[in-house]
Design an enzyme around this catalytic site. Structure first.
Site, PDB file in Angstrom:
ATOM      1  N   TYR A   1     -38.253  20.179  20.550  1.00  0.00           N
ATOM      2  CA  TYR A   1     -36.948  19.640  20.932  1.00  0.00           C
ATOM      3  C   TYR A   1     -37.101  18.903  22.242  1.00  0.00           C
ATOM      4  O   TYR A   1     -37.507  19.483  23.258  1.00  0.00           O
ATOM      5  CB  TYR A   1     -35.891  20.749  21.093  1.00  0.00           C
ATOM      6  CG  TYR A   1     -34.625  20.190  21.701  1.00  0.00           C
ATOM      7  CD1 TYR A   1     -33.888  19.223  21.018  1.00  0.00           C
ATOM      8  CD2 TYR A   1     -34.202  20.571  22.972  1.00  0.00           C
ATOM      9  CE1 TYR A   1     -32.751  18.660  21.589  1.00  0.00           C
ATOM     10  CE2 TYR A   1     -33.064  20.009  23.547  1.00  0.00           C
ATOM     11  CZ  TYR A   1     -32.347  19.050  22.847  1.00  0.00           C
ATOM     12  OH  TYR A   1     -31.229  18.492  23.407  1.00  0.00           O
TER      13      TYR A   1
ATOM     14  N   TYR B   1     -30.330  22.624  29.179  1.00  0.00           N
ATOM     15  CA  TYR B   1     -28.942  23.066  29.274  1.00  0.00           C
ATOM     16  C   TYR B   1     -28.897  24.478  29.819  1.00  0.00           C
ATOM     17  O   TYR B   1     -29.574  25.377  29.298  1.00  0.00           O
ATOM     18  CB  TYR B   1     -28.356  23.013  27.853  1.00  0.00           C
ATOM     19  CG  TYR B   1     -26.892  23.315  27.717  1.00  0.00           C
ATOM     20  CD1 TYR B   1     -25.959  22.695  28.540  1.00  0.00           C
ATOM     21  CD2 TYR B   1     -26.435  24.208  26.749  1.00  0.00           C
ATOM     22  CE1 TYR B   1     -24.603  22.965  28.396  1.00  0.00           C
ATOM     23  CE2 TYR B   1     -25.087  24.474  26.586  1.00  0.00           C
ATOM     24  CZ  TYR B   1     -24.167  23.849  27.421  1.00  0.00           C
ATOM     25  OH  TYR B   1     -22.837  24.114  27.272  1.00  0.00           O
TER      26      TYR B   1
ATOM     27  N   ARG C   1      -2.701   9.385  -9.926  1.00  0.00           N
ATOM     28  CA  ARG C   1      -3.878   9.690 -10.751  1.00  0.00           C
ATOM     29  C   ARG C   1      -5.116  10.073  -9.934  1.00  0.00           C
ATOM     30  O   ARG C   1      -6.097  10.556 -10.466  1.00  0.00           O
ATOM     31  CB  ARG C   1      -4.185   8.509 -11.673  1.00  0.00           C
ATOM     32  CG  ARG C   1      -3.307   8.505 -12.919  1.00  0.00           C
ATOM     33  CD  ARG C   1      -3.545   7.267 -13.744  1.00  0.00           C
ATOM     34  NE  ARG C   1      -2.869   6.097 -13.183  1.00  0.00           N
ATOM     35  CZ  ARG C   1      -3.075   4.855 -13.573  1.00  0.00           C
ATOM     36  NH1 ARG C   1      -3.969   4.608 -14.521  1.00  0.00           N
ATOM     37  NH2 ARG C   1      -2.423   3.854 -13.035  1.00  0.00           N
TER      38      ARG C   1
ATOM     39  N   SER D   1     -49.295  23.337  23.681  1.00  0.00           N
ATOM     40  CA  SER D   1     -48.352  23.831  22.672  1.00  0.00           C
ATOM     41  C   SER D   1     -47.481  24.963  23.194  1.00  0.00           C
ATOM     42  O   SER D   1     -47.885  25.719  24.078  1.00  0.00           O
ATOM     43  CB  SER D   1     -49.132  24.337  21.453  1.00  0.00           C
ATOM     44  OG  SER D   1     -49.768  23.244  20.848  1.00  0.00           O
TER      45      SER D   1
ATOM     46  N   ALA E   1       0.828  -1.211   0.000  1.00  0.00           N
ATOM     47  CA  ALA E   1       0.000   0.000   0.000  1.00  0.00           C
ATOM     48  C   ALA E   1       0.861   1.259   0.000  1.00  0.00           C
ATOM     49  O   ALA E   1       0.477   2.287   0.536  1.00  0.00           O
ATOM     50  CB  ALA E   1      -0.913  -0.005   1.223  1.00  0.00           C
TER      51      ALA E   1
ATOM     52  N   GLY F   1       2.115   2.842  -2.747  1.00  0.00           N
ATOM     53  CA  GLY F   1       1.984   3.688  -3.940  1.00  0.00           C
ATOM     54  C   GLY F   1       1.255   4.982  -3.623  1.00  0.00           C
ATOM     55  O   GLY F   1       0.372   5.024  -2.773  1.00  0.00           O
TER      56      GLY F   1
HETATM   57  C1  UD1 Z   1       1.526  -4.969 -10.861  1.00  0.00           C
HETATM   58  C2  UD1 Z   1       2.189  -6.248 -11.362  1.00  0.00           C
HETATM   59  C3  UD1 Z   1       1.477  -6.695 -12.632  1.00  0.00           C
HETATM   60  C4  UD1 Z   1       0.005  -6.902 -12.369  1.00  0.00           C
HETATM   61  C5  UD1 Z   1      -0.605  -5.650 -11.779  1.00  0.00           C
HETATM   62  C6  UD1 Z   1      -1.991  -5.935 -11.312  1.00  0.00           C
HETATM   63  C7  UD1 Z   1       4.527  -6.160 -10.739  1.00  0.00           C
HETATM   64  C8  UD1 Z   1       5.894  -5.850 -11.205  1.00  0.00           C
HETATM   65  N1  UD1 Z   1       3.557  -5.996 -11.624  1.00  0.00           N
HETATM   66  O1  UD1 Z   1       1.768  -3.968 -11.816  1.00  0.00           O
HETATM   67  O2  UD1 Z   1       2.040  -7.906 -13.106  1.00  0.00           O
HETATM   68  O3  UD1 Z   1      -0.656  -7.261 -13.558  1.00  0.00           O
HETATM   69  O4  UD1 Z   1       0.150  -5.183 -10.649  1.00  0.00           O
HETATM   70  O5  UD1 Z   1      -2.606  -4.736 -10.943  1.00  0.00           O
HETATM   71  O6  UD1 Z   1       4.354  -6.563  -9.617  1.00  0.00           O
HETATM   72  N2  UD1 Z   1       3.442  -0.846  -4.521  1.00  0.00           N
HETATM   73  C9  UD1 Z   1       4.167  -0.581  -3.394  1.00  0.00           C
HETATM   74  N3  UD1 Z   1       5.473  -0.209  -3.526  1.00  0.00           N
HETATM   75  C10 UD1 Z   1       6.074  -0.087  -4.746  1.00  0.00           C
HETATM   76  C11 UD1 Z   1       5.305  -0.363  -5.887  1.00  0.00           C
HETATM   77  C12 UD1 Z   1       4.001  -0.744  -5.748  1.00  0.00           C
HETATM   78  O7  UD1 Z   1       3.674  -0.676  -2.284  1.00  0.00           O
HETATM   79  O8  UD1 Z   1       7.242   0.257  -4.767  1.00  0.00           O
HETATM   80  C13 UD1 Z   1       2.039  -1.257  -4.382  1.00  0.00           C
HETATM   81  C14 UD1 Z   1       1.069  -0.255  -4.983  1.00  0.00           C
HETATM   82  O9  UD1 Z   1       0.648   0.677  -4.003  1.00  0.00           O
HETATM   83  C15 UD1 Z   1      -0.061  -1.135  -5.453  1.00  0.00           C
HETATM   84  C16 UD1 Z   1       0.621  -2.444  -5.811  1.00  0.00           C
HETATM   85  O10 UD1 Z   1       1.844  -2.444  -5.105  1.00  0.00           O
HETATM   86  O11 UD1 Z   1      -1.005  -1.380  -4.451  1.00  0.00           O
HETATM   87  C17 UD1 Z   1       0.834  -2.610  -7.285  1.00  0.00           C
HETATM   88  O12 UD1 Z   1       1.648  -1.577  -7.755  1.00  0.00           O
HETATM   89  P1  UD1 Z   1       1.450  -0.957  -9.193  1.00  0.00           P
HETATM   90  O13 UD1 Z   1       2.440   0.116  -9.364  1.00  0.00           O
HETATM   91  O14 UD1 Z   1       0.030  -0.629  -9.402  1.00  0.00           O
HETATM   92  O15 UD1 Z   1       1.868  -2.195 -10.108  1.00  0.00           O
HETATM   93  P2  UD1 Z   1       1.532  -2.394 -11.623  1.00  0.00           P
HETATM   94  O16 UD1 Z   1       2.585  -1.707 -12.415  1.00  0.00           O
HETATM   95  O17 UD1 Z   1       0.147  -2.091 -11.906  1.00  0.00           O
END
Ligand code: UD1
Ligand code: MG
Length: 451
Positions: A365, A386, A15, A404, A9, A11
């Site tokens: 009330y 109050y 977007r 009333s 988690a 990332g």
């Molecule tokens: C990844 C998979 C891909 C798969 C896809 C499914 C890899 C290399 N690729 O790609 O094969 O089809 O998910 O959605 O694993 N995250 C971290 N730290 C990081 C990078 C990512 O915690 O350094 C977490 C992100 O927050 C996310 C998840 O890992 O929850 C996936 O990361 P994301 O960057 O979305 O991977 P994709 O490139 O989509």
């Protein structure tokens, strides 16, 4: 084997264009990450690690569940790098389930099916899905015998590999010993310059480890959220699926696309729910409950045959059977309505008991009060509970009638069968069967000249 779960988690979710981390955005009123943690919990794991990065303080503040191992990933160098941060917390003899914090709707049954495929340290399993449009996902590469031999990321795939429609959902199960052996071997020599967790699949194939796959029942289970548009779309689909379940249980929705269930709703049969009703937290509805449009109902119990009229707001209240509420009523925390109680328009009830068959029908009330049975409260009655510092109680016993526009200055007790004259400001107790009257006497000035 023990079960350790690692939720990725870290990332940022660029977007989403948000000041808060993506995994805290809400689906059905609950953070995306909390959905994942709730399905994880159903698997009774021995440990749950959450790898966090951007906005870690906010994440820890909002996800208050105890027993989480919080693991920081300072720079987001890929999914392999993310799992590497969690390795020290994993027991050697466990299997590790990797989940994504932004994929909220994976069913625990699906995960159980995946976990069953890994029974020893010589096997791993990947949750895959065959999609009409596999664009953006890593593809499952199989040899001519149909065995998985690797995962190739979209950005690294050949034109031929791009035609593969079986994708990696990212969810996989790997014995901890294998992770600890392979993660340090990963390289970042690829199109994105990242450490890919997916590269361990090729290592597994080369070392003769069995690689199984498992597919979810629906694509929704593996869908990740990257933008607010996707979140809104998933919200509607999810809400529809919740409504479908309730309709199967005997609930009528006048339009299931205009209802939101943000929490847990349980119902009896023959419940009718009109449009624009929002349920939050834990809401329990009995049978034959009718809810008119534009109501918000949060953490409440509503008994059989009760009618909630339009535009009512109910929060942490208990309403028993055969009651009538609204239109435009507000029940605040601690409101308790006994059988057959009526609360009408523009009435606010806070921390008060309304006894059996009692009526508060207009513009009142009622706070910190206890009403007995068959009490009738006239329009515009206020409990003055109050004094600016402390709250005080008002007690109205059985068969009390309040005229009333009366003010009942608490603490005060109106005893059984007593009456309060309209327009009174009552500061002293009114005894049983008495009339309490406390208002200026009317004086008529004859032949009054209008200005
Ligand atoms: C990844 C998979 C891909 C798969 C896809 C499914 C890899 C290399 N690729 O790609 O094969 O089809 O998910 O959605 O694993 N995250 C971290 N730290 C990081 C990078 C990512 O915690 O350094 C977490 C992100 O927050 C996310 C998840 O890992 O929850 C996936 O990361 P994301 O960057 O979305 O991977 P994709 O490139 O989509
Ligand atoms: Mg992704």
């Amino acid at each position: 084997m023990n079960l350790d779960i690692v939720v990725l988690a870290a990332g940022k979710g660029t977007r989403m264009r948000s000041g808060q981390p993506k995994v805290l955005h809400k689906l059905a009123g609950k953070p995306l990450l909390q959905h994942v943690l709730d399905s994880a919990q159903k698997l009774s794991p021995d440990s749950v690690s959450v790898v966090y990065g951007f906005g870690g303080d906010q994440v820890k503040e909002q996800i208050t569940q105890p027993d989480i191992l919080w693991v920081e990933q300072r720079e987001q160098n890929g999914t392999g790098h993310a799992v590497a941060q969690a390795l020290p917390g994993l027991a050697n003899d466990s299997k590790v389930l990797v989940l994504y914090g932004d994929v909220p709707l994976t069913l625990s049954e699906t995960l159980t099916g995946l976990l069953e495929k890994v029974q020893s340290e010589n096997s791993i399993a990947v949750l895959t899905c065959t999609l009409d449009n596999p664009d953006g996902y890593g593809r499952m590469v199989r040899n001519p015998d149909g065995n998985v031999v690797g995962i190739v990321e979209q950005k690294d795939a050949s034109t031929e590999q791009l035609l593969i429609s079986e994708i990696n959902t990212g969810i996989m199960v790997i014995p901890a010993v294998l992770l600890k052996k392979w993660i340090p071997e990963l390289s970042n020599e690829n199109a994105q310059g990242e450490y890919y967790l997916t590269d361990i699949i090729q290592l597994a194939a080369q070392q003769g480890i069995s690689i199984s796959t498992h597919q979810p029942k629906s694509e929704l289970e593996i869908e990740g959220i990257n933008s607010r548009t996707q979140l809104a779309r998933m919200e509607r689909i999810y809400q529809q699926s919740l409504c479908d379940k309730h309709m199967d249980q005997g609930v009528t929705f006048l339009d299931p696309s205009r209802v939101d269930i943000r929490g847990t709703l349980t119902t009896g049969i023959d419940v009718t729910i009109d449009i624009n009703v929002v349920f939050e937290g834990n809401v329990e509805l009995g049978s034959n409950v009718q809810i008119a449009p534009n109501c918000i109902i949060k953490d409440a119990f509503i008994g059989d045959n009760t009618q909630i009229h339009a535009n009512s707001v109910i929060d942490q209240a208990t309403v028993t059977e055969n009651c009538s509420i609204g239109p435009f009523a507000r029940l605040r925390p601690g409101a308790e309505l006994a059988d057959g109680a009526w609360v009408g328009n523009f009435v606010e009830i806070k921390k008060s008991k309304i006894g059996e068959g009692s009526k508060v029908n207009h513009l009142s009330y009622i706070g910190d009060a206890t009403l007995g049975e068959r009490v009738n409260i006239g329009a515009g009655t206020i409990t003055c509970n109050y004094d600016g510092t402390n709250k005080f109680e008002t007690i109205m016993k059985n068969d009390v009638f309040i005229g009333s526009n009366s003010s009942l200055v608490a603490p005060v007790t109106i005893s059984d069968n007593a009456t309060v004259a309209a327009g009174s400001t009552i500061t002293k107790n009114v005894p049983k069967d008495a009339l309490g009257i406390a208002r200026g006497k009317q004086r008529n000035v004859e032949n009054w000249k209008k200005r």
